[in-house]
Design a protein around this motif. Structure first.
Motif, PDB file in Angstrom:
ATOM      1  N   SER A   1       0.725  -0.913   0.532  1.00 62.18           N
ATOM      2  CA  SER A   1       0.310  -0.237   0.151  1.00 62.18           C
ATOM      3  C   SER A   1       0.895   1.561  -0.108  1.00 62.18           C
ATOM      4  O   SER A   1       0.615   2.238  -0.669  1.00 62.18           O
ATOM      5  CB  SER A   1      -1.018   0.422   1.387  1.00 62.18           C
ATOM      6  OG  SER A   1       0.090  -0.179   2.641  1.00 62.18           O
TER       7      SER A   1
ATOM      8  N   ALA B   1       0.564   3.965  -2.671  1.00 59.90           N
ATOM      9  CA  ALA B   1       0.323   5.142  -2.404  1.00 59.90           C
ATOM     10  C   ALA B   1       1.224   6.166  -3.424  1.00 59.90           C
ATOM     11  O   ALA B   1       0.762   7.355  -3.883  1.00 59.90           O
ATOM     12  CB  ALA B   1       0.204   5.403  -0.949  1.00 59.90           C
TER      13      ALA B   1
ATOM     14  N   ARG C   1       0.323   8.962  -6.209  1.00 54.42           N
ATOM     15  CA  ARG C   1      -0.018   9.989  -6.065  1.00 54.42           C
ATOM     16  C   ARG C   1       1.287  10.623  -7.238  1.00 54.42           C
ATOM     17  O   ARG C   1       1.049  12.616  -7.374  1.00 54.42           O
ATOM     18  CB  ARG C   1       1.259  10.499  -4.791  1.00 54.42           C
ATOM     19  CG  ARG C   1       0.417  11.789  -3.795  1.00 54.42           C
ATOM     20  CD  ARG C   1       1.406  12.012  -2.220  1.00 54.42           C
ATOM     21  NE  ARG C   1       2.050  10.752  -2.408  1.00 54.42           N
ATOM     22  CZ  ARG C   1       2.301   9.811  -1.173  1.00 54.42           C
ATOM     23  NH1 ARG C   1       1.447   9.310  -0.537  1.00 54.42           N
ATOM     24  NH2 ARG C   1       3.500   8.885  -1.351  1.00 54.42           N
TER      25      ARG C   1
ATOM     26  N   TYR D   1      -5.966   0.014  -3.241  1.00 57.11           N
ATOM     27  CA  TYR D   1      -5.123   0.067  -2.079  1.00 57.11           C
ATOM     28  C   TYR D   1      -5.631   0.453  -1.106  1.00 57.11           C
ATOM     29  O   TYR D   1      -6.672   1.055  -1.074  1.00 57.11           O
ATOM     30  CB  TYR D   1      -3.018   0.760  -2.604  1.00 57.11           C
ATOM     31  CG  TYR D   1      -2.971   2.159  -2.349  1.00 57.11           C
ATOM     32  CD1 TYR D   1      -3.817   2.687  -1.142  1.00 57.11           C
ATOM     33  CD2 TYR D   1      -3.815   3.417  -3.110  1.00 57.11           C
ATOM     34  CE1 TYR D   1      -3.216   4.045  -1.001  1.00 57.11           C
ATOM     35  CE2 TYR D   1      -4.043   4.547  -3.442  1.00 57.11           C
ATOM     36  CZ  TYR D   1      -3.328   4.727  -2.355  1.00 57.11           C
ATOM     37  OH  TYR D   1      -3.823   6.154  -1.598  1.00 57.11           O
TER      38      TYR D   1
ATOM     39  N   ASP E   1      -5.252   2.369   2.151  1.00 59.36           N
ATOM     40  CA  ASP E   1      -4.904   3.093   2.755  1.00 59.36           C
ATOM     41  C   ASP E   1      -4.753   3.263   4.613  1.00 59.36           C
ATOM     42  O   ASP E   1      -5.786   3.879   5.537  1.00 59.36           O
ATOM     43  CB  ASP E   1      -5.583   5.091   2.819  1.00 59.36           C
ATOM     44  CG  ASP E   1      -4.748   5.612   2.885  1.00 59.36           C
ATOM     45  OD1 ASP E   1      -4.323   6.462   4.420  1.00 59.36           O
ATOM     46  OD2 ASP E   1      -5.009   7.250   2.282  1.00 59.36           O
TER      47      ASP E   1
ATOM     48  N   GLU F   1      -6.689   6.431   6.436  1.00 58.55           N
ATOM     49  CA  GLU F   1      -8.034   6.959   6.202  1.00 58.55           C
ATOM     50  C   GLU F   1      -8.631   5.608   6.851  1.00 58.55           C
ATOM     51  O   GLU F   1      -9.653   5.587   6.479  1.00 58.55           O
ATOM     52  CB  GLU F   1      -7.291   7.190   4.769  1.00 58.55           C
ATOM     53  CG  GLU F   1      -7.431   8.483   4.743  1.00 58.55           C
ATOM     54  CD  GLU F   1      -7.429   9.527   5.567  1.00 58.55           C
ATOM     55  OE1 GLU F   1      -8.608   9.523   6.152  1.00 58.55           O
ATOM     56  OE2 GLU F   1      -6.882  10.727   5.880  1.00 58.55           O
TER      57      GLU F   1
ATOM     58  N   VAL G   1      -8.239   2.711  -1.362  1.00 60.28           N
ATOM     59  CA  VAL G   1      -8.460   4.291  -2.456  1.00 60.28           C
ATOM     60  C   VAL G   1      -8.231   3.494  -3.807  1.00 60.28           C
ATOM     61  O   VAL G   1      -7.764   2.890  -4.412  1.00 60.28           O
ATOM     62  CB  VAL G   1      -6.781   5.064  -2.088  1.00 60.28           C
ATOM     63  CG1 VAL G   1      -6.814   6.376  -3.562  1.00 60.28           C
ATOM     64  CG2 VAL G   1      -7.086   5.499  -1.141  1.00 60.28           C
TER      65      VAL G   1
END
Length: 331
Positions: A12, A16, A20, A135, A137, A140, A144
């Protein structure tokens, strides 16, 4: 949204960072030198066992990022077309609702264009939402979505105005909608299903936008033609360091040589006495052919000591179906 098994939690953090980076490059639809491909042609970003490469483009004022050998072979054909005014390679399929790409161009934003529901909504509509890549997060505590990428999005113009064609580039016929070639001799059922889901959503995404898809491989185009276009493409963006008046004289002489059967090397030796500048004249010759100012047979290579052969077949006519508004997935 619920997650799937496409990306495990131990990946992950890396995912991420990748996502991004994708949105930093593709969060806005930009043009010409401002466009940034979703992936760069470097080993750490290209698919495994691929042959990433770059290709400078004078028309786009930037360098194309090509992820594979098939993309490298076919990009010169796309760039050669005089009606192509923009090209987006490694472009995101937006996960959320998104306006048509031409809605973001200042010359065409006032027109009415269809929009995309986004890949999440389309996957949901097709009953495939559980297989949309994600993936986890951890911060959170949610999944995502990870966007898919398309290969080449061609922006063209004809008497009716601007339009787009999406080239889905693969190595061989039958590879469209199939897993990428990798370490496995046979892909797993999960890999096959993942590719099928991506293909179904991609088809629906482009259909909503009214963009025809061309499923293309290098085998769809004459190999001699592709080799000559690659030869021309390597030199087309170079600056020619010869006076303008000398370039005009050379162009006229090359035109006469095409009719008279004089090898281009003889023209260059006669009109460019400075041997250190003859490479510039050779570059000019390649650029005149690339710009269609000198119409020669592109089904054979340009050889300096062999007479040029006048054009027998126009590649733009022979392969018009690859650039057509009516292009389809079976092209």
């Amino acid at each position: 949204m619920t997650g799937n098994t496409t990306y495990s939690k131990d990946k992950s953090a890396r995912m991420a960072a990748k996502v991004r980076t994708l949105w930093e490059r593709q969060g806005q639809i930009l043009w010409g030198p401002d466009y940034r491909a979703g992936k760069r042609a470097v080993p750490q970003e290209a698919p495994r066992k691929s042959k990433p490469r770059t290709l400078p483009s004078a028309k786009l004022s930037r360098t194309l990022q090509l992820m594979s050998r098939p993309e490298g072979k076919l990009a010169p054909l796309a760039l050669y077309h005089p009606d192509l005014w923009e090209m987006h390679e490694q472009h995101v399929l937006y996960v959320e609702p998104m306006a048509h790409p031409l809605s973001f161009h200042r010359a065409y934003r006032d027109r009415r264009w269809p929009a995309s529901s986004g890949t999440l909504a389309l996957a949901d509509r097709l009953g495939l939402i559980a297989r949309h890549p994600t993936y986890f997060d951890a911060a959170e505590q949610t999944y995502v979505p990870v966007p898919w990428l398309g290969d080449f999005l061609l922006f063209l113009h004809d008497v009716r105005g601007p339009y787009l064609v999406s080239w889905d580039v693969k190595l061989t016929t039958g590879a469209h909608g199939a897993p990428q070639a990798g370490a496995r001799v046979r892909p797993s059922k999960q890999e096959i299903r993942k590719a099928e889901v991506r293909e179904a959503v991609y088809q629906a995404y482009m259909r909503e936008l009214g963009i025809p898809i061309v499923q293309i491989t290098p085998d769809h185009v004459d190999q001699n033609l592709l080799a000559t276009l690659a030869q021309l493409a390597r030199l087309h963006a170079r600056e020619v360091h010869l006076p303008d008046d000398q370039q005009v004289v050379l162009q006229q002489a090359f035109q006469r040589a095409l009719v008279d059967g004089e090898p281009p090397m003889f023209v260059i030796q006669r009109l460019v006495p400075d041997q250190s500048k003859r490479g510039e004249a050779r570059t000019l010759l390649h650029q005149l052919v690339w710009q269609r100012k000198l119409r020669v047979d592109l089904w054979q290579p340009l050889v300096m000591d062999v007479p040029l052969v006048p054009e027998r077949i126009d590649p733009l006519v022979e392969y018009a179906h690859l650039f057509s508004r009516q292009a389809g997935a079976t092209s």
